[in-house]
Design an enzyme around this catalytic site. Structure first.
Site: not given
Ligand code: FAD
Ligand code: COM
Length: 518
Positions: A75, A79, A84, A134, A496
């Site tokens: 889970l 990120c 991130c 993870h 500070f």
């Molecule tokens: P995700 O975390 O991508 O989760 C989607 C989940 O859906 C995944 O676990 C995937 O396996 C699952 N999934 C997809 N399709 C299916 C399916 N059909 N069946 C089962 N599971 C499925 N944001 C910040 O605030 N700070 C940062 O420093 C930052 N750094 C970043 C750096 C990079 C390089 C990038 C690309 C993004 C960064 N972000 C950052 C943005 C941040 O990572 C995302 O906004 C955030 O992770 C989105 O969360 P989410 O749950 O929407 O998507």
């Molecule tokens: C952080 C992942 S790296 S979550 O937002 O705590 O699920």
């Protein structure tokens, strides 16, 4: 594998996740479902990233029964896996390396002049290290948050209330789409070649140490963050940018300071560039990038190309199976209660489009949960503080000076270094992580600006280049949204030396009836 009654330590989780990532079919679905709970599920969250995990946790805390399904064996989503967390590791390395290179051969710093350090070693370090976060996510979700989940199993939507995963059909009264987004593809011949990478592929498939020249395509956060890291390793980095790099930084001077320091570190930024082709060698590996620019054709020899052209939401399955409405960029359209165009179906996180940031993923997940549990909620990301990394950390909130002057007639600016002819020789601001620069390379010690409306005395913008201010900005933004004045800011207790000098600068000026800039 069924886990509900079993207990796995964090190390046991780490081992299981490693195995599942290496051999997903052998490990098979990881089921953590409470067979003793006969209640129907309130919601199935498709995707257990930040949006799905926080949504499910909130619903569980409210007494609901959520189920998360994720195709990955952990889970937390992208990120900790490829977004991130590696970005922050690489940005940390960039800051360390800039310091080391700035003081090469002085004090206790090794002489890195002319030396290239390994990118692959840092990537390999991340690939080993990421299993820890993870494992913590799985442990926390199961043991502390009491969440039910099926992992290592892709979900297939059957209809608005049913999902198939791991050979089973799961039903719930609501479906929450939380599938995230992926790097937008590079539309150019040669994009498929070995050595052409995105943020995701670099951590999954980097098989060879990149050579001395790297081409970065894009000028947004990810392109700049990774480009600065590559540059700090001692390589030539050419950034090919179609429009303006770092366009999202609200204040022109702050953006200028950040870009000047990037260029000073040797990052070559080519604006108005259009990729024509990436040419491969006999082994199918990138060898040369050809681009058109405003000054003519550019050819760069390189075996490593990194492109970061934005993110495309994973909305295809929901469109095909449910006919859910999406916008021109493929983002699922939701109302303020996170409801999609299909009754009973919600969408959250990156899947609903910009801003694609963690705060919105987590909050939209939680608001969807509240909505499903019967609360009348309204959520729309607005007025959030923002940040990115160059070799520095750049944080901002509210208006930049240009927008402030367009909107207000009496704009007051408090900034460091001040506007003096040799301002860059002023070793201020100086704070955590910039003290050595302040003493010996003052122009590198950072930049900051507080923007006020002189009539109401309210803070309307804040901007910072340095280290450690991001944390302050997340709280400062809440105060600014509540109407923080210079007088209230000057009345706070500073620790500070602090990365931002806003409190003490505000106090120096707060005695003025008619505020003036400084
Ligand atoms: P995700 O975390 O991508 O989760 C989607 C989940 O859906 C995944 O676990 C995937 O396996 C699952 N999934 C997809 N399709 C299916 C399916 N059909 N069946 C089962 N599971 C499925 N944001 C910040 O605030 N700070 C940062 O420093 C930052 N750094 C970043 C750096 C990079 C390089 C990038 C690309 C993004 C960064 N972000 C950052 C943005 C941040 O990572 C995302 O906004 C955030 O992770 C989105 O969360 P989410 O749950 O929407 O998507
Ligand atoms: C952080 C992942 S790296 S979550 O937002 O705590 O699920």
């Amino acid at each position: 594998m069924t886990l509900r009654r079993g207990f796995l330590t964090i190390s046991q989780w780490a081992e299981k996740i490693e195995n599942a990532l290496a051999h997903p079919q052998d490990v098979g679905p990881i089921r953590n479902i409470d067979a003793g709970d006969e209640r129907p599920f309130d919601a199935i969250f498709i995707g257990g990233g930040a949006a799905g995990r926080f949504g499910a946790a909130y619903m569980r805390a409210m007494g609901g029964r959520p189920l998360i399904i994720d195709r990955w064996p952990f889970l937390g989503g992208s990120c900790p896996h490829n977004a991130c967390v590696p970005h922050h590791l690489f940005s940390d390395c960039a800051a360390e390396l800039m310091l080391t290179r700035s003081f090469a051969g002085e004090l206790w710093f090794p002489d890195l002049r002319g030396k290239i350090v390994s990118i692959k070693e840092v990537v390999d370090l991340f690939r080993k290290g990421r299993t820890g976060p993870h494992a913590v996510m799985n442990y926390q979700s199961k043991e502390q948050l009491d969440l039910e989940f099926v992992l290592n199993a892709p979900a297939h939507i059957l209809d608005a209330g049913a999902v198939e995963a791991a050979g089973e059909i799961f039903r719930a009264r609501a479906l929450v789409l939380a599938c995230g987004a992926a790097a937008a593809p590079l539309d150019a011949p040669g994009a498929h070649l070995l050595g052409v990478h995105t943020y995701a592929s670099i951590v999954e498939t980097l098989d060879k140490e990149p050579g001395p020249t790297i081409v970065v395509i894009g000028g947004g956060k990810t392109a700049v963050e990774y480009g600065c890291f590559f540059n700090a390793t001692g390589r030539r980095v050419v950034m090919l940018v179609r429009n303006r790099p770092l366009d999202m930084i609200a204040d022109g001077e702050t953006r200028g300071y950040a870009l000047d320091r990037m260029r000073e570190q040797g990052v070559e930024i080519v604006e108005g560039a259009h990729i024509v082709e990436i040419i491969g060698d006999a082994e199918g590996r990138a060898a040369r990038v050809i681009a058109e620019t405003s000054t003519g054709r550019l050819e760069i020899e390189t075996d490593f190309v990194f492109h970061a052209l934005g993110e495309r939401p994973h909305s295809d399955m929901a469109v095909e199976t449910l006919g859910v409405e999406v916008d021109a960029k493929g983002a699922i359209v939701v109302d303020d209660a996170l409801r999609t165009s299909i009754p009973g179906v919600y969408a959250v996180g990156d899947l609903i489009g910009a801003p694609m940031e963690m705060f919105k993923a987590r909050k939209s997940g939680a608001f969807a949960a509240r909505s499903i549990m019967g609360e009348a909620v309204k959520y729309r990301a607005a007025d959030w503080p923002d940040f990115l990394h160059t070799h520095y950390e750049v944080s901002w909130l509210g208006l930049g000076e240009e927008a402030a002057r367009a909107r207000y007639s009496n704009v007051v600016v408090l900034k460091l270094p001040p506007d003096t002819p040799d301002g860059l020789n002023v070793g201020l601001p100086a704070g955590d992580r910039t003290m050595l620069y302040a003493m010996a390379r003052p122009h590198m010690s950072g930049f900051q600006k507080l923007i006020l409306d002189g009539d109401t005395r309210r803070v309307i913008g804040a901007h910072h280049v340095g280290y450690g201010a991001k944390d302050a900005f997340q709280y400062l933004n809440a105060l600014v949204k509540r109407g923080l004045t210079i007088d209230e800011l000057g009345d706070l207790d500073e620790l500070f030396l602090n990365p931002t000098y806003f409190i003490q600068l505000a106090r120096l000026r707060a005695g003025q009836r008619k505020l003036t800039s400084m």
